[in-house]
Design an enzyme around this catalytic site. Structure first.
Site, PDB file in Angstrom:
ATOM      1  CG  LEU A  33      -1.858  -1.205   1.336  1.00  0.00           C
ATOM      2  CD1 LEU A  33      -2.734  -1.090   2.579  1.00  0.00           C
ATOM      3  CD2 LEU A  33      -2.725  -1.376   0.090  1.00  0.00           C
ATOM      4  CG  HIS A  34       1.118   3.272  -3.338  1.00  0.00           C
ATOM      5  ND1 HIS A  34       0.069   4.030  -3.805  1.00  0.00           N
ATOM      6  CD2 HIS A  34       1.213   2.203  -4.181  1.00  0.00           C
ATOM      7  CE1 HIS A  34      -0.431   3.470  -4.895  1.00  0.00           C
ATOM      8  NE2 HIS A  34       0.239   2.358  -5.147  1.00  0.00           N
ATOM      9  N   GLY A  36      -1.465   6.368  -2.884  1.00  0.00           N
ATOM     10  CA  GLY A  36      -2.597   6.226  -3.808  1.00  0.00           C
ATOM     11  C   GLY A  36      -3.714   5.422  -3.150  1.00  0.00           C
ATOM     12  CG  HIS A  37      -3.102   1.272  -2.331  1.00  0.00           C
ATOM     13  ND1 HIS A  37      -1.749   1.077  -2.465  1.00  0.00           N
ATOM     14  CD2 HIS A  37      -3.678   0.484  -3.278  1.00  0.00           C
ATOM     15  CE1 HIS A  37      -1.516   0.204  -3.429  1.00  0.00           C
ATOM     16  NE2 HIS A  37      -2.667  -0.161  -3.957  1.00  0.00           N
ATOM     17  CE  LYS A 149      -0.350   4.124 -11.940  1.00  0.00           C
ATOM     18  NZ  LYS A 149      -0.386   2.729 -12.277  1.00  0.00           N
ATOM     19  CB  VAL A 176      -2.050   9.744  -5.182  1.00  0.00           C
ATOM     20  CG1 VAL A 176      -0.980  10.343  -4.273  1.00  0.00           C
ATOM     21  CG2 VAL A 176      -3.438   9.919  -4.582  1.00  0.00           C
ATOM     22  CB  SER A 186       2.293  -1.932  -5.771  1.00  0.00           C
ATOM     23  OG  SER A 186       1.153  -1.463  -5.090  1.00  0.00           O
TER      24      SER A 186
HETATM   25  P1  AMP Z   1      -3.810  -2.238  -6.704  1.00  0.00           P
HETATM   26  O1  AMP Z   1      -3.349  -2.580  -5.324  1.00  0.00           O
HETATM   27  O2  AMP Z   1      -2.719  -1.810  -7.613  1.00  0.00           O
HETATM   28  O3  AMP Z   1      -4.720  -3.295  -7.275  1.00  0.00           O
HETATM   29  O4  AMP Z   1      -4.727  -0.931  -6.545  1.00  0.00           O
HETATM   30  C1  AMP Z   1      -5.832  -0.907  -5.687  1.00  0.00           C
HETATM   31  C2  AMP Z   1      -6.638   0.346  -5.951  1.00  0.00           C
HETATM   32  O5  AMP Z   1      -5.823   1.506  -5.704  1.00  0.00           O
HETATM   33  C3  AMP Z   1      -7.102   0.444  -7.415  1.00  0.00           C
HETATM   34  O6  AMP Z   1      -8.436   0.933  -7.447  1.00  0.00           O
HETATM   35  C4  AMP Z   1      -6.124   1.429  -8.002  1.00  0.00           C
HETATM   36  O7  AMP Z   1      -6.626   2.132  -9.124  1.00  0.00           O
HETATM   37  C5  AMP Z   1      -5.882   2.355  -6.823  1.00  0.00           C
HETATM   38  N1  AMP Z   1      -4.604   3.076  -7.010  1.00  0.00           N
HETATM   39  C6  AMP Z   1      -3.382   2.539  -7.281  1.00  0.00           C
HETATM   40  N2  AMP Z   1      -2.464   3.514  -7.464  1.00  0.00           N
HETATM   41  C7  AMP Z   1      -3.117   4.698  -7.316  1.00  0.00           C
HETATM   42  C8  AMP Z   1      -2.728   6.066  -7.419  1.00  0.00           C
HETATM   43  N3  AMP Z   1      -1.470   6.432  -7.696  1.00  0.00           N
HETATM   44  N4  AMP Z   1      -3.670   7.014  -7.220  1.00  0.00           N
HETATM   45  C9  AMP Z   1      -4.950   6.673  -6.949  1.00  0.00           C
HETATM   46  N5  AMP Z   1      -5.396   5.398  -6.840  1.00  0.00           N
HETATM   47  C10 AMP Z   1      -4.493   4.413  -7.032  1.00  0.00           C
END
Ligand code: AMP
Length: 282
Positions: A33-34, A36-37, A149, A176, A186
């Site tokens: 998690l970062h 964005g999450h 994203k 983000v 990630s």
């Molecule tokens: P993931 O863990 O990559 O499957 O992402 C989980 C959720 O976080 C998804 O809805 C992504 O679109 C969102 N997400 C990932 N990176 C970002 C970011 N930089 N800004 C906003 N949402 C993000």
């Protein structure tokens, strides 16, 4: 904060929350998690009685030769972050309780899943739609929070929710970025220093496109060709696609309009990165 792995236990907990008329906000993730999450979690926290985050590196959305095995996993750190943000439950299934022996049902959002990233990653969005459908049934949220994203993913999931009558509201949150423009992901953890700096071509190309639009350019082909030039100047960058599409059907547009989506995928070294922007002007 509670961690629950068993889908049945999770559904029982969600049913209890429903009986008590508690609103549930849900953020599905693959972990690592970062910020964005976190932006999705914070929004969910503000808007709901109960916040649920799932962490599951979903095998059905990875193609052969993709990074399923090496995808970053850091549960302890993720759990600490969730606790600090006021998450109530982490749903942490494993592949055997999500896809037990004999599992055979998949959700495919036709057409949309085969465009843009779907061309390079056949089966990817079938895996995404399937896991999100399962998660929605298990978690039973009132609101699902997704990130812009993954623009195509957000379009596909919104379509699935509508087509299959899932009783959930979908909210898509802005991208983000780091200060220099790189969209948080990630997968950025895979980039070495030089690749990290080359990865800036994605956001730079998008900023160039926005600048062209604000100077009055509406011709999608011209914008794409300038973006292509900028990216091709970087030796490490290999363009997978640059597309300007409408946000509902993901069909290419010739003339830019407010709401047009400019999306691109570029490989830097061995890392395929995506980014996008939605054009906004009056
Ligand atoms: P993931 O863990 O990559 O499957 O992402 C989980 C959720 O976080 C998804 O809805 C992504 O679109 C969102 N997400 C990932 N990176 C970002 C970011 N930089 N800004 C906003 N949402 C993000």
């Amino acid at each position: 904060m509670k961690l629950i792995s068993d889908p049945k236990k999770f559904t029982a907990m969600a049913a209890k929350a429903k009986q008590l008329k508690k609103s549930i906000g849900f953020v599905p993730t693959m972990g690592a998690l970062h910020a964005g999450h976190f932006s999705l979690v914070k929004r969910a926290r503000r808007e709901n009685d109960i916040v649920i985050v799932s962490i599951f590196v979903n095998p059905t959305q990875f193609g052969p030769g993709e990074d399923l095995k090496k995808y970053p996993r850091c549960l302890k750190k993720d759990a600490d972050s969730c606790r600090k943000l006021g998450v109530d439950f982490i749903f942490l299934p494993d592949k055997d309780n999500m896809y037990p022996k004999g599992y055979s049902t998949f959700v495919n959002v036709e057409v949309l899943s085969g465009l843009l990233c779907g061309l390079r990653r056949p089966g990817h969005f079938r895996g995404v739609a399937t896991v999100v459908a399962k998660l929605l049934n298990i978690v039973q949220p009132d609101t699902l929070y997704l990130g812009q994203k993954d623009a195509q993913q957000a379009v596909i999931i919104s379509r699935m929710v509508k087509d299959l009558n899932f009783p959930v509201k979908v909210k898509v949150m802005p991208i983000v970025r780091q200060k220099d423009g790189l969209a948080l992901s990630s997968r950025n953890a895979y980039l070495n220093e030089k690749e990290r700096s080359s990865a800036l071509v994605l956001s730079k190309a998008l900023r160039l496109a926005e600048a062209m639009v604000s100077c009055g350019q509406r011709n999608a082909g011209r914008i794409i060709s300038r973006m292509r030039q900028l990216i091709e100047n970087n030796k490490q960058a290999k363009i997978d696609y640059i597309a300007i599409v409408d946000q509902e059907e993901l069909r290419e547009v010739k003339k830019i309009k407010p709401g047009s989506l400019i999306a691109l995928a570029v490989t830097i070294g061995k890392n395929r990165l995506i980014d996008n922007t939605v054009i906004d002007y009056n």
